[in-house]
Design a protein around this motif. Structure first.
Motif, PDB file in Angstrom:
ATOM      1  N   VAL A 116      -9.781  46.429  16.591  1.00  0.00           N
ATOM      2  CA  VAL A 116     -10.882  45.799  17.322  1.00  0.00           C
ATOM      3  C   VAL A 116     -10.677  44.287  17.376  1.00  0.00           C
ATOM      4  O   VAL A 116     -10.840  43.652  18.422  1.00  0.00           O
ATOM      5  N   ARG A 117     -10.282  43.695  16.240  1.00  0.00           N
ATOM      6  CA  ARG A 117     -10.054  42.254  16.195  1.00  0.00           C
ATOM      7  C   ARG A 117      -8.880  41.861  17.081  1.00  0.00           C
ATOM      8  O   ARG A 117      -8.901  40.815  17.737  1.00  0.00           O
ATOM      9  N   SER A 118      -7.850  42.692  17.093  1.00  0.00           N
ATOM     10  CA  SER A 118      -6.693  42.441  17.946  1.00  0.00           C
ATOM     11  C   SER A 118      -7.102  42.383  19.415  1.00  0.00           C
ATOM     12  O   SER A 118      -6.719  41.456  20.150  1.00  0.00           O
ATOM     13  N   ILE A 119      -7.882  43.370  19.849  1.00  0.00           N
ATOM     14  CA  ILE A 119      -8.316  43.427  21.249  1.00  0.00           C
ATOM     15  C   ILE A 119      -9.182  42.216  21.592  1.00  0.00           C
ATOM     16  O   ILE A 119      -9.053  41.624  22.666  1.00  0.00           O
ATOM     17  N   ARG A 120     -10.055  41.834  20.672  1.00  0.00           N
ATOM     18  CA  ARG A 120     -10.949  40.689  20.933  1.00  0.00           C
ATOM     19  C   ARG A 120     -10.152  39.387  21.078  1.00  0.00           C
ATOM     20  O   ARG A 120     -10.420  38.581  21.975  1.00  0.00           O
ATOM     21  N   ILE A 121      -9.187  39.182  20.193  1.00  0.00           N
ATOM     22  CA  ILE A 121      -8.377  37.962  20.272  1.00  0.00           C
ATOM     23  C   ILE A 121      -7.583  37.931  21.578  1.00  0.00           C
ATOM     24  O   ILE A 121      -7.549  36.915  22.286  1.00  0.00           O
ATOM     25  N   ALA A 122      -6.945  39.048  21.924  1.00  0.00           N
ATOM     26  CA  ALA A 122      -6.166  39.106  23.165  1.00  0.00           C
ATOM     27  C   ALA A 122      -7.067  38.939  24.386  1.00  0.00           C
ATOM     28  O   ALA A 122      -6.716  38.231  25.340  1.00  0.00           O
ATOM     29  N   SER A 123      -8.225  39.562  24.361  1.00  0.00           N
ATOM     30  CA  SER A 123      -9.148  39.475  25.495  1.00  0.00           C
ATOM     31  C   SER A 123      -9.658  38.050  25.698  1.00  0.00           C
ATOM     32  O   SER A 123      -9.788  37.579  26.833  1.00  0.00           O
ATOM     33  N   GLN A 124      -9.960  37.374  24.600  1.00  0.00           N
ATOM     34  CA  GLN A 124     -10.407  35.986  24.703  1.00  0.00           C
ATOM     35  C   GLN A 124      -9.349  35.132  25.382  1.00  0.00           C
ATOM     36  O   GLN A 124      -9.664  34.268  26.212  1.00  0.00           O
ATOM     37  N   ARG A 125      -8.090  35.381  25.049  1.00  0.00           N
ATOM     38  CA  ARG A 125      -6.998  34.620  25.663  1.00  0.00           C
ATOM     39  C   ARG A 125      -6.818  34.978  27.132  1.00  0.00           C
ATOM     40  O   ARG A 125      -6.528  34.131  27.964  1.00  0.00           O
ATOM     41  N   VAL A 126      -6.980  36.251  27.462  1.00  0.00           N
ATOM     42  CA  VAL A 126      -6.841  36.685  28.856  1.00  0.00           C
ATOM     43  C   VAL A 126      -7.892  36.014  29.733  1.00  0.00           C
ATOM     44  O   VAL A 126      -7.589  35.486  30.809  1.00  0.00           O
ATOM     45  N   PHE A 127      -9.129  36.030  29.284  1.00  0.00           N
ATOM     46  CA  PHE A 127     -10.229  35.577  30.129  1.00  0.00           C
ATOM     47  C   PHE A 127     -10.493  34.073  30.033  1.00  0.00           C
ATOM     48  O   PHE A 127     -11.272  33.545  30.823  1.00  0.00           O
ATOM     49  N   ASN A 128      -9.865  33.396  29.081  1.00  0.00           N
ATOM     50  CA  ASN A 128     -10.080  31.957  28.943  1.00  0.00           C
ATOM     51  C   ASN A 128      -8.808  31.145  29.153  1.00  0.00           C
ATOM     52  O   ASN A 128      -8.802  29.941  28.915  1.00  0.00           O
ATOM     53  N   SER A 129      -7.762  31.798  29.584  1.00  0.00           N
ATOM     54  CA  SER A 129      -6.487  31.112  29.757  1.00  0.00           C
ATOM     55  C   SER A 129      -6.475  30.288  31.045  1.00  0.00           C
ATOM     56  O   SER A 129      -7.039  30.701  32.071  1.00  0.00           O
ATOM     57  N   GLU A 130      -5.831  29.131  30.980  1.00  0.00           N
ATOM     58  CA  GLU A 130      -5.688  28.301  32.168  1.00  0.00           C
ATOM     59  C   GLU A 130      -4.566  28.816  33.071  1.00  0.00           C
ATOM     60  O   GLU A 130      -4.475  28.432  34.235  1.00  0.00           O
ATOM     61  N   HIS A 131      -3.708  29.680  32.533  1.00  0.00           N
ATOM     62  CA  HIS A 131      -2.584  30.220  33.292  1.00  0.00           C
ATOM     63  C   HIS A 131      -2.718  31.746  33.383  1.00  0.00           C
ATOM     64  O   HIS A 131      -3.442  32.365  32.613  1.00  0.00           O
ATOM     65  N   ASN A 132      -1.993  32.316  34.323  1.00  0.00           N
ATOM     66  CA  ASN A 132      -2.013  33.771  34.444  1.00  0.00           C
ATOM     67  C   ASN A 132      -1.425  34.398  33.174  1.00  0.00           C
ATOM     68  O   ASN A 132      -0.313  34.058  32.777  1.00  0.00           O
ATOM     69  N   PRO A 133      -2.142  35.305  32.529  1.00  0.00           N
ATOM     70  CA  PRO A 133      -1.633  35.925  31.301  1.00  0.00           C
ATOM     71  C   PRO A 133      -0.437  36.825  31.592  1.00  0.00           C
ATOM     72  O   PRO A 133      -0.369  37.451  32.645  1.00  0.00           O
ATOM     73  N   ASP A 134       0.506  36.887  30.651  1.00  0.00           N
ATOM     74  CA  ASP A 134       1.658  37.756  30.851  1.00  0.00           C
ATOM     75  C   ASP A 134       1.299  39.197  30.482  1.00  0.00           C
ATOM     76  O   ASP A 134       0.229  39.485  29.943  1.00  0.00           O
ATOM     77  N   LYS A 135       2.227  40.093  30.758  1.00  0.00           N
ATOM     78  CA  LYS A 135       1.945  41.518  30.584  1.00  0.00           C
ATOM     79  C   LYS A 135       1.768  41.893  29.122  1.00  0.00           C
ATOM     80  O   LYS A 135       0.993  42.793  28.785  1.00  0.00           O
ATOM     81  N   GLU A 136       2.492  41.219  28.221  1.00  0.00           N
ATOM     82  CA  GLU A 136       2.346  41.520  26.795  1.00  0.00           C
ATOM     83  C   GLU A 136       0.920  41.254  26.331  1.00  0.00           C
ATOM     84  O   GLU A 136       0.322  42.060  25.616  1.00  0.00           O
ATOM     85  N   LEU A 137       0.363  40.124  26.744  1.00  0.00           N
ATOM     86  CA  LEU A 137      -1.004  39.795  26.358  1.00  0.00           C
ATOM     87  C   LEU A 137      -1.992  40.783  26.968  1.00  0.00           C
ATOM     88  O   LEU A 137      -2.955  41.201  26.306  1.00  0.00           O
ATOM     89  N   LEU A 138      -1.759  41.181  28.203  1.00  0.00           N
ATOM     90  CA  LEU A 138      -2.654  42.125  28.865  1.00  0.00           C
ATOM     91  C   LEU A 138      -2.632  43.499  28.192  1.00  0.00           C
ATOM     92  O   LEU A 138      -3.678  44.147  28.057  1.00  0.00           O
ATOM     93  N   THR A 139      -1.444  43.931  27.762  1.00  0.00           N
ATOM     94  CA  THR A 139      -1.375  45.230  27.090  1.00  0.00           C
ATOM     95  C   THR A 139      -2.040  45.194  25.716  1.00  0.00           C
ATOM     96  O   THR A 139      -2.542  46.213  25.235  1.00  0.00           O
ATOM     97  N   LEU A 140      -2.062  44.028  25.080  1.00  0.00           N
ATOM     98  CA  LEU A 140      -2.775  43.891  23.817  1.00  0.00           C
ATOM     99  C   LEU A 140      -4.280  43.913  24.047  1.00  0.00           C
ATOM    100  O   LEU A 140      -5.037  44.441  23.235  1.00  0.00           O
ATOM    101  N   ALA A 141      -4.723  43.356  25.164  1.00  0.00           N
ATOM    102  CA  ALA A 141      -6.143  43.359  25.497  1.00  0.00           C
ATOM    103  C   ALA A 141      -6.601  44.722  26.000  1.00  0.00           C
ATOM    104  O   ALA A 141      -7.775  45.085  25.844  1.00  0.00           O
ATOM    105  N   PHE A 142      -5.675  45.470  26.590  1.00  0.00           N
ATOM    106  CA  PHE A 142      -5.989  46.798  27.131  1.00  0.00           C
ATOM    107  C   PHE A 142      -4.966  47.813  26.590  1.00  0.00           C
ATOM    108  O   PHE A 142      -4.096  48.270  27.322  1.00  0.00           O
TER     109      PHE A 142
END
Length: 228
Positions: free
Chosen positions: A34-60
């Motif tokens: 749960v903590r992993s998904i939250r950290i990755a999701s925060q980065r996905v939705f608050n990033s100034e740049h397009n997130p890469d696929k590794e970060l997206l797979t951690l969020a989803f």
């Protein structure tokens, strides 16, 4: 805790490593997942740049893939909608319980689980068991979809707010907009209950992400399928 205190000073690359490590720890303790998904999701939705696929797979992520695949096949359901349901309901924590008493990966109420168990001919069951919970949640969501003219988004609303309430909202929307059938994208934005409105948006966006990340589907096509 240390990450939360210092996250403004932590790079995205470092956050990805932390999320990946916590995801691995989630194999023995799902609270870390749960903590992993939250950290990755925060980065996905608050990033100034397009997130890469590794970060997206951690969020989803696709945890419980075998159980999801079996349930989706059994009830002729797309896997991406079932992953979206589990992520939106529990963040893949099989032991989580809501304040209202909903339990497990697909957050089933006891009364709903009893009805599903009767229909599936289960005399005993444990909602904290991942396979059982996913099976029950998949059956219930697919049943709602069939009862609502094969509409996935209306099934999502009903999963969150109850089918009787959704049918009442449909009638009210028809009167409000002067149309026999209000398009589901408009109906989503006109829902009077904010929790269900936000829930519908979460299911829609998560399903689009899962469809694109793992099934090579165009997110627009996934959205159209859900909203039709």
């Amino acid at each position: 805790d240390e990450y939360q205190n210092s996250k403004e000073n932590i790079s995205t690359e470092c956050a990805k490593k932390i999320a990946r490590f916590l995801w691995q720890c989630g194999n023995t303790d799902e609270s870390f997942l749960v903590r992993s998904i939250r950290i990755a999701s925060q980065r996905v939705f608050n990033s100034e740049h397009n997130p890469d696929k590794e970060l997206l797979t951690l969020a989803f992520p696709q945890n419980f893939s075998m159980e999801v695949s079996e349930a989706a096949e059994k009830f002729s359901q797309d896997e991406w909608i079932l992953y979206a349901l589990i992520r939106s309901e529990s963040f893949f924590n099989s032991k989580v319980s809501s304040h209202a008493g909903a339990l497990g990966l697909t957050q089933l109420m006891d009364s709903t689980a009893k009805d599903v168990a009767r229909k599936l001919k289960f005399t005993e069951y444990d909602l904290t068991d991942a396979e059982t919970n996913i099976l029950f949640g998949s059956f219930y969501f697919e049943e709602l979809t069939r009862r609502l003219d094969d509409s996935i988004i209306l099934a999502a609303f009903s999963y969150n707010g109850g089918i009787s309430r959704v049918r009442s909202w449909i009638k009210s929307a028809s009167i409000q907009f002067g149309a026999k059938k209000v398009p589901n994208d408009l109906f989503l934005e006109a829902l009077p209950y904010s929790e269900t409105r936000e829930y519908g948006r979460k299911i829609l966006s998560a399903a689009a992400m899962y469809g694109w990340l793992y099934y090579d589907l165009n997110p627009v096509k996934v959205a159209e399928e859900i909203l039709k």
